[in-house]
Design an enzyme around this catalytic site. Sequence first.
Site, PDB file in Angstrom:
ATOM      1  N   MET A   1       9.138  21.214  38.040  1.00 51.47           N
ATOM      2  CA  MET A   1       7.920  21.191  37.247  1.00 51.47           C
ATOM      3  C   MET A   1       8.185  21.721  35.838  1.00 51.47           C
ATOM      4  O   MET A   1       7.653  21.199  34.853  1.00 51.47           O
ATOM      5  CB  MET A   1       6.820  22.023  37.915  1.00 51.47           C
ATOM      6  CG  MET A   1       6.577  21.718  39.386  1.00 51.47           C
ATOM      7  SD  MET A   1       6.164  20.000  39.760  1.00 51.47           S
ATOM      8  CE  MET A   1       7.691  19.422  40.514  1.00 51.47           C
ATOM      9  N   ASP A   2       9.019  22.755  35.740  1.00 52.75           N
ATOM     10  CA  ASP A   2       9.425  23.252  34.427  1.00 52.75           C
ATOM     11  C   ASP A   2      10.196  22.178  33.657  1.00 52.75           C
ATOM     12  O   ASP A   2       9.992  21.987  32.453  1.00 52.75           O
ATOM     13  CB  ASP A   2      10.315  24.486  34.593  1.00 52.75           C
ATOM     14  CG  ASP A   2       9.522  25.763  34.795  1.00 52.75           C
ATOM     15  OD1 ASP A   2       8.322  25.662  35.126  1.00 52.75           O
ATOM     16  OD2 ASP A   2      10.088  26.850  34.624  1.00 52.75           O
ATOM     17  N   VAL A   3      11.086  21.495  34.355  1.00 50.31           N
ATOM     18  CA  VAL A   3      11.891  20.462  33.708  1.00 50.31           C
ATOM     19  C   VAL A   3      11.001  19.325  33.206  1.00 50.31           C
ATOM     20  O   VAL A   3      11.171  18.817  32.090  1.00 50.31           O
ATOM     21  CB  VAL A   3      12.963  19.935  34.684  1.00 50.31           C
ATOM     22  CG1 VAL A   3      13.722  18.759  34.076  1.00 50.31           C
ATOM     23  CG2 VAL A   3      13.936  21.054  35.062  1.00 50.31           C
TER      24      VAL A   3
END
Length: 405
Positions: free
Chosen positions: A175-177
């Site tokens: 999700m960060d990526v």
Amino acid sequence: MRSYPVVVLSDLLVVELASVLAGPSVGQFFAELGATVIKVENPRTKGDVTRRWTAPNREADETDDRSAYFCCCNHGKQSVAIDLSTQTGRDLMHRLASGADMVLSSFRPGTAEQLGADADTLRRLNPELIVGQITGYGDNDPRPGYDAVIQSEAGFTYMNGQPDGPPTKLPVALMDVLAAHQLKEGLLVKLIERMQTGHGGVVTVSLLQAAVSALVNQATNYLVAGHVPERMGSAHPNIVPYGTLYPTAGGDRIVLAVGTDRQFRSLCEILGLDDVAKNPKYATNAARVENRNSLDELLRPRLAEMKTERVLADLEEANVPAGQVRSMPQVFEQESAREMTIAPDGHPAGLRQVAFPTRETAGPLSPPPHYAEHTQSVLHDRLGLSHDDLATLADDQVIDVHSSG
């Protein structure tokens, strides 16, 4: 042909107020393309928290303040430690932002305003500034964004895992990526707009919306057809055989990605299952989706008799997509994977954020910075502070400086 001005990223100054993964990976992305990236870290926490997120094999991890996790997204930067909870610290950050092209932040809604790091404040100081912000759930939700929680709330955890097993978190902070990629795209668009208008702007990306955007066909299976995705292991809801893992002789596993009926016929020919390809139960993808379990029972024993190298070679020759399930060491046996690594001599390795060929690169990246490694040089060279000024700020605990000991 119309000519367009070129964005010279080597002229860009990026001030990074972000921490952990999403924001810092955007900072490294611009560093790889030539920008100067100043990472502002918090003296009260001794910098980015990921500096202390050591690998499971701690003896093999860095023994200094650059953990393996920190090294995944902090190459090519300079580290400056400034306490933004002090007015003097905020003034220093404002002076850096006044001369910057871009500021990256990942504060909870409301925190940026308290620290004088919100977009309105920064852009009043510098109308050409582009501010990139990552939040957990958007501007109006104060909850902090953590990847594991976002995976759950965006549906990924529910869908991931074996059919008879529990929901399972993905092993990468995807999700960060995903949010980082969305922010990179938005910032590049803003750079183009600034060339046309002379004005900066704001790009805000939430982890939740970036995650929902990435649900793609799983979401439209529900939105269009009312189908609620359930856990299927590695199988694909719309294509068969696609994604399922099959053991081969010798203990390896391969994955098939058969997307067309022609590819399926070629697969069956290689496996000696020509009658299966002609069977109406399996001849079309729609039929295979309906009869996935019985097809799996036919494919699995035949593949288990075949050697990995032989069957992959035969499939490649027949243009049937397939690959070996690789461990991390096996991943980096591939030349294209090794090309993505950063390995400064005598310093921790890392991964590139730029995964496309480009002429506009910065060349060799500097290693991940030690905490506060560049505080004195940046504040002296960019803001003109004297050594006495720096000593006073350090004594007042407004800034921190790197100690080689």
